[in-house]
Design an enzyme around this catalytic site. Sequence first.
Site, short mmCIF file in Angstrom:
data_model
loop_
_atom_site.label_atom_id
_atom_site.label_comp_id
_atom_site.label_asym_id
_atom_site.label_seq_id
_atom_site.Cartn_x
_atom_site.Cartn_y
_atom_site.Cartn_z
CG HIS A 109 -2.08 -0.97 1.09
ND1 HIS A 109 -2.54 -1.46 -0.11
CD2 HIS A 109 -2.86 -1.54 2.06
CE1 HIS A 109 -3.55 -2.29 0.13
NE2 HIS A 109 -3.76 -2.37 1.42
CG HIS A 180 -7.89 -0.12 2.35
ND1 HIS A 180 -8.45 -0.75 3.45
CD2 HIS A 180 -6.94 -0.98 1.89
CE1 HIS A 180 -7.85 -1.89 3.66
NE2 HIS A 180 -6.93 -2.08 2.73
CD GLU A 319 -8.20 -3.48 -0.26
OE1 GLU A 319 -7.01 -3.20 -0.53
OE2 GLU A 319 -8.51 -4.38 0.55
#
Length: 354
Positions: A109, A180, A319
């Site tokens: 991420h 997210h 996501e």
Amino acid sequence: MTVPASLGVSADEVAESTDVYTLQNQDGLVVKVTNYGAIIMSILTRDRDGNLSDVTLGHRTPSEYIEAAEKPYFGAVVGRYGNRIAKGSFTLDGETHTLATNNGENHLHGGLTGFDKVVWTVKSATKQSIELTYVSHDQEEGYPGRLNLSVTYTLNDQNQLVIDYRGTTDKATHVNLTQHTYFNLAGEGNGTILDHEVMLNADYFTPVDAGSIPTGELRRVTETPFDFTSPKAIGRDINAENEQLSLGNGYDHNWVLNKGVIPDELALAAVVYDPATGRVLTVSTTEPGVQFYTGNFLSGNLTGKSGKAYVRRGGFCLETQHFPDSPNQPEFPSTILRPGEVYRSQTVFAFSAK
């Protein structure tokens, strides 16, 4: 002003640069956004009886996101690369780039200070839309190229939250942004999501190794716990004896979406229904994949904005994305952005009830 919440910048200084913006449509749906991490702080939607409740996990103020000991990416835009890159490294045009390893030996991420931990600039804000921008500098978290980004949230009168991403770069780089948000359609903090019924528009998923890195295989979901081609309760198969479920501690995998003739066209990704409240979330995207995550690492240690503990599997994420580790897997759809090109991606969260 773009302020990294990183070295040399205190949490108080970052908090002073943040604000909360409220979007509301004619049906009374409400979305609250902060420019810290471009985070969706809350989404208030109606149940079958018309009652509004917040269906997203998170905190009450930007300061709480900044100061939280645990940061599970609640509501944030993550990048420069959402999901994992194996061993924090990739080679692009003959040059090897080394990234932060913040998930075991892998990069996750965007790294230690990804886009979820910076203050975005508010370019414009109206009653139903907000555009946020961020400049990610060359070599930030190890990525090549100066990346100019914008994310626009639009809450329209069809009860859709439309998310538009745009980016340009001055050097070849990899870009894979995602949103997210953790959802619980029964209401934030109201138990688990195991009774929610899910349909994923995907005939294949990407199995992973022990580090949650795709093996490269596209595996059919047929006759596996990963088959959501017809709606089923999340909890029906989540504890089945299955190597992939064991590796993910539940569902935490990328599904390969069934796309039409035009790969970048907006297409259905998922439909989620909560039988208790009647709320429905429909997700459409231009992306080729979606990571379905079932809050497996929530433990009850985090207390949410309403004062309730977030129990294990108390929220789910959808996501929308390119596949994990695409920079190291040339068979996967490319995430390379080059100078002169424009990165564009769109995801739509549509809310209804039945």
